[in-house]
Scaffold this motif. Structure first.
Motif, short mmCIF file in Angstrom:
data_model
loop_
_atom_site.label_atom_id
_atom_site.label_comp_id
_atom_site.label_asym_id
_atom_site.label_seq_id
_atom_site.Cartn_x
_atom_site.Cartn_y
_atom_site.Cartn_z
N LYS A 269 87.53 40.40 104.86
CA LYS A 269 87.00 39.35 103.97
C LYS A 269 85.96 38.46 104.64
O LYS A 269 85.60 37.42 104.10
CB LYS A 269 88.15 38.47 103.48
N TYR A 270 85.53 38.83 105.83
CA TYR A 270 84.65 37.93 106.59
C TYR A 270 83.38 37.56 105.81
O TYR A 270 82.94 36.42 105.83
CB TYR A 270 84.28 38.55 107.94
N GLU A 271 82.79 38.56 105.16
CA GLU A 271 81.54 38.28 104.44
C GLU A 271 81.80 37.27 103.31
O GLU A 271 81.00 36.36 103.08
CB GLU A 271 80.97 39.59 103.89
N GLU A 272 82.96 37.42 102.64
CA GLU A 272 83.29 36.48 101.56
C GLU A 272 83.53 35.07 102.11
O GLU A 272 83.06 34.09 101.54
CB GLU A 272 84.56 36.95 100.81
N PHE A 273 84.25 34.97 103.23
CA PHE A 273 84.48 33.65 103.83
C PHE A 273 83.13 33.02 104.22
O PHE A 273 82.88 31.85 103.99
CB PHE A 273 85.34 33.75 105.10
N PHE A 274 82.28 33.86 104.80
CA PHE A 274 80.97 33.38 105.26
C PHE A 274 80.16 32.83 104.08
O PHE A 274 79.65 31.70 104.12
CB PHE A 274 80.23 34.55 105.93
N ASP A 275 80.08 33.61 103.02
CA ASP A 275 79.27 33.20 101.86
C ASP A 275 79.87 31.97 101.17
O ASP A 275 79.14 31.11 100.68
CB ASP A 275 79.16 34.35 100.85
N LEU A 276 81.20 31.90 101.15
CA LEU A 276 81.85 30.78 100.47
C LEU A 276 81.69 29.47 101.25
O LEU A 276 81.49 28.41 100.65
CB LEU A 276 83.35 31.10 100.29
N TYR A 277 81.75 29.55 102.57
CA TYR A 277 81.83 28.30 103.34
C TYR A 277 80.57 27.88 104.09
O TYR A 277 80.47 26.72 104.48
CB TYR A 277 83.05 28.34 104.28
N THR A 278 79.59 28.76 104.25
CA THR A 278 78.36 28.30 104.91
C THR A 278 77.65 27.19 104.12
O THR A 278 77.01 26.34 104.74
CB THR A 278 77.38 29.46 105.23
N PRO A 279 77.77 27.13 102.78
CA PRO A 279 77.13 26.00 102.08
C PRO A 279 77.70 24.63 102.49
O PRO A 279 77.06 23.61 102.25
CB PRO A 279 77.42 26.29 100.60
N PHE A 280 78.87 24.61 103.12
CA PHE A 280 79.46 23.33 103.54
C PHE A 280 79.09 22.95 104.97
O PHE A 280 79.64 22.00 105.53
CB PHE A 280 80.99 23.38 103.41
N LEU A 281 78.17 23.71 105.56
CA LEU A 281 77.77 23.41 106.95
C LEU A 281 76.66 22.37 106.98
O LEU A 281 75.85 22.27 106.05
CB LEU A 281 77.25 24.68 107.63
N SER A 282 76.62 21.62 108.08
CA SER A 282 75.51 20.69 108.28
C SER A 282 74.25 21.50 108.60
O SER A 282 74.32 22.72 108.85
CB SER A 282 75.86 19.72 109.42
N GLU A 283 73.13 20.81 108.61
CA GLU A 283 71.81 21.45 108.80
C GLU A 283 71.80 22.44 109.99
O GLU A 283 71.31 23.56 109.87
CB GLU A 283 70.79 20.32 109.02
N ASP A 284 72.34 21.97 111.12
CA ASP A 284 72.32 22.85 112.31
C ASP A 284 73.72 23.40 112.62
O ASP A 284 74.09 23.62 113.77
CB ASP A 284 71.74 22.10 113.53
N GLY A 285 74.48 23.64 111.56
CA GLY A 285 75.84 24.18 111.72
C GLY A 285 75.84 25.58 112.31
O GLY A 285 74.90 26.35 112.13
N ALA B 283 88.29 48.64 111.11
CA ALA B 283 87.11 48.67 111.99
C ALA B 283 85.84 48.91 111.17
O ALA B 283 84.80 48.31 111.43
CB ALA B 283 87.27 49.75 113.06
N LYS B 284 85.97 49.75 110.15
CA LYS B 284 84.80 50.05 109.31
C LYS B 284 84.34 48.78 108.57
O LYS B 284 83.14 48.49 108.46
CB LYS B 284 85.15 51.15 108.31
N LYS B 285 85.33 48.01 108.09
CA LYS B 285 84.98 46.77 107.38
C LYS B 285 84.27 45.80 108.32
O LYS B 285 83.30 45.14 107.96
CB LYS B 285 86.25 46.12 106.82
N ILE B 286 84.76 45.71 109.54
CA ILE B 286 84.13 44.80 110.50
C ILE B 286 82.74 45.31 110.88
O ILE B 286 81.79 44.53 111.01
CB ILE B 286 85.02 44.61 111.75
N ARG B 287 82.61 46.64 111.02
CA ARG B 287 81.29 47.23 111.32
C ARG B 287 80.30 46.85 110.21
O ARG B 287 79.17 46.45 110.48
CB ARG B 287 81.44 48.75 111.41
N ASN B 288 80.76 46.95 108.97
CA ASN B 288 79.88 46.57 107.84
C ASN B 288 79.49 45.10 107.92
O ASN B 288 78.35 44.73 107.67
CB ASN B 288 80.59 46.83 106.50
#
Ligand SMILES: C[S@@+](CC[C@H](N)C(=O)[O-])C[C@H]1O[C@@H](n2cnc3c(N)ncnc32)[C@H](O)[C@@H]1O
Length: 209
Positions: free
Chosen positions: A133-149, A176-181
């Protein structure tokens, strides 16, 4: 002695409380960050000096407490969906007298964005939960980062199976395949720079372009 054993031999000793948590994790099969990985993360935190950190995947609170060691004034929000681990994390944080700094949310990280938003913006997003689920976590939570997060993702080399899964079980090869993706998606993302460091279980450091 191989290179990893050599590097481990140079690590400073953990505090008594951290050693107790490490032992608990080992005895109860709780996956916590590897020693070299956690020290690398601490060093990144000393460089970055984040005021607010968001962690996906608290387990029993070990990495949150180690991050707090490296940034003692920071505020950390961390999410755990396993009730038993969540309760243990709360206990560990209380025992460390760190409840004012570490706020643990119970639930699935994919449903927690409203609560996470209450403490935003974050200077560091640390992803260490369900590997598919890393890509989903990334997309969901990067909008909550500061400018230089900064975004740090753990386990991106996953026991060596991401580079070579010929010795992996079917289940491990699938993960492993999911992480490779994820690694391919992340390293070619037009908005971010990413470097993968082969330390611990593989740590990706991502910054905004
Ligand atoms: C590798 S462990 C975290 C270890 C911790 N960061 C440490 O190093 O001390 C991953 C944790 O993420 C939790 N987890 C997995 N998927 C999750 C999700 N979607 N939401 C919340 N927690 C999740 C698991 O229950 C597990 O305890």
């Amino acid at each position: 002695m191989d290179q990893e054993a050599y590097l481990r031999s140079l690590l400073p000793e953990s505090s008594d409380h951290m050693q107790q948590i490490e032992k608990f994790a080992e005895d109860h099969n709780v996956p916590i960050m590897e020693p070299l990985g956690i020290h690398f993360l601490q060093q990144m935190i000393r460089l970055k000096k984040p005021e607010r950190i968001l962690e996906i995947g608290a387990a029993i609170g070990y990495s949150a407490l180690r991050m707090l060691e490296a940034a003692p004034d920071s505020r950390i929000v961390t999410i755990e969906r396993d009730e038993i681990r969540y309760e243990e994390a709360k206990r560990n944080v209380q025992e460390a007298d760190a409840s004012e700094h570490i706020h643990i949310l119970y639930g699935d990280a994919l449903d927690m964005s409203e609560k996470v938003a209450e403490h935003a913006p974050y200077d560091l997003l640390f992803i260490d939960a369900a590997k598919g689920k890393y890509e989903e976590f990334f997309d969901l939570y990067t909008p909550f980062l500061s400018e230089d997060g900064v975004i740090i993702s753990d386990n991106v080399l996953f026991k060596g199976f991401v580079a070579d899964d010929s010795e992996a079980s079917k289940r491990m090869a699938k993960l492993a395949k999911k992480i490779r993706n994820y690694n391919e998606w992340l390293t070619s993302h037009p908005d971010y720079h990413t470097t993968i460091i082969p330390i611990g279980d593989g740590v990706a450091i991502t910054t905004k372009k």
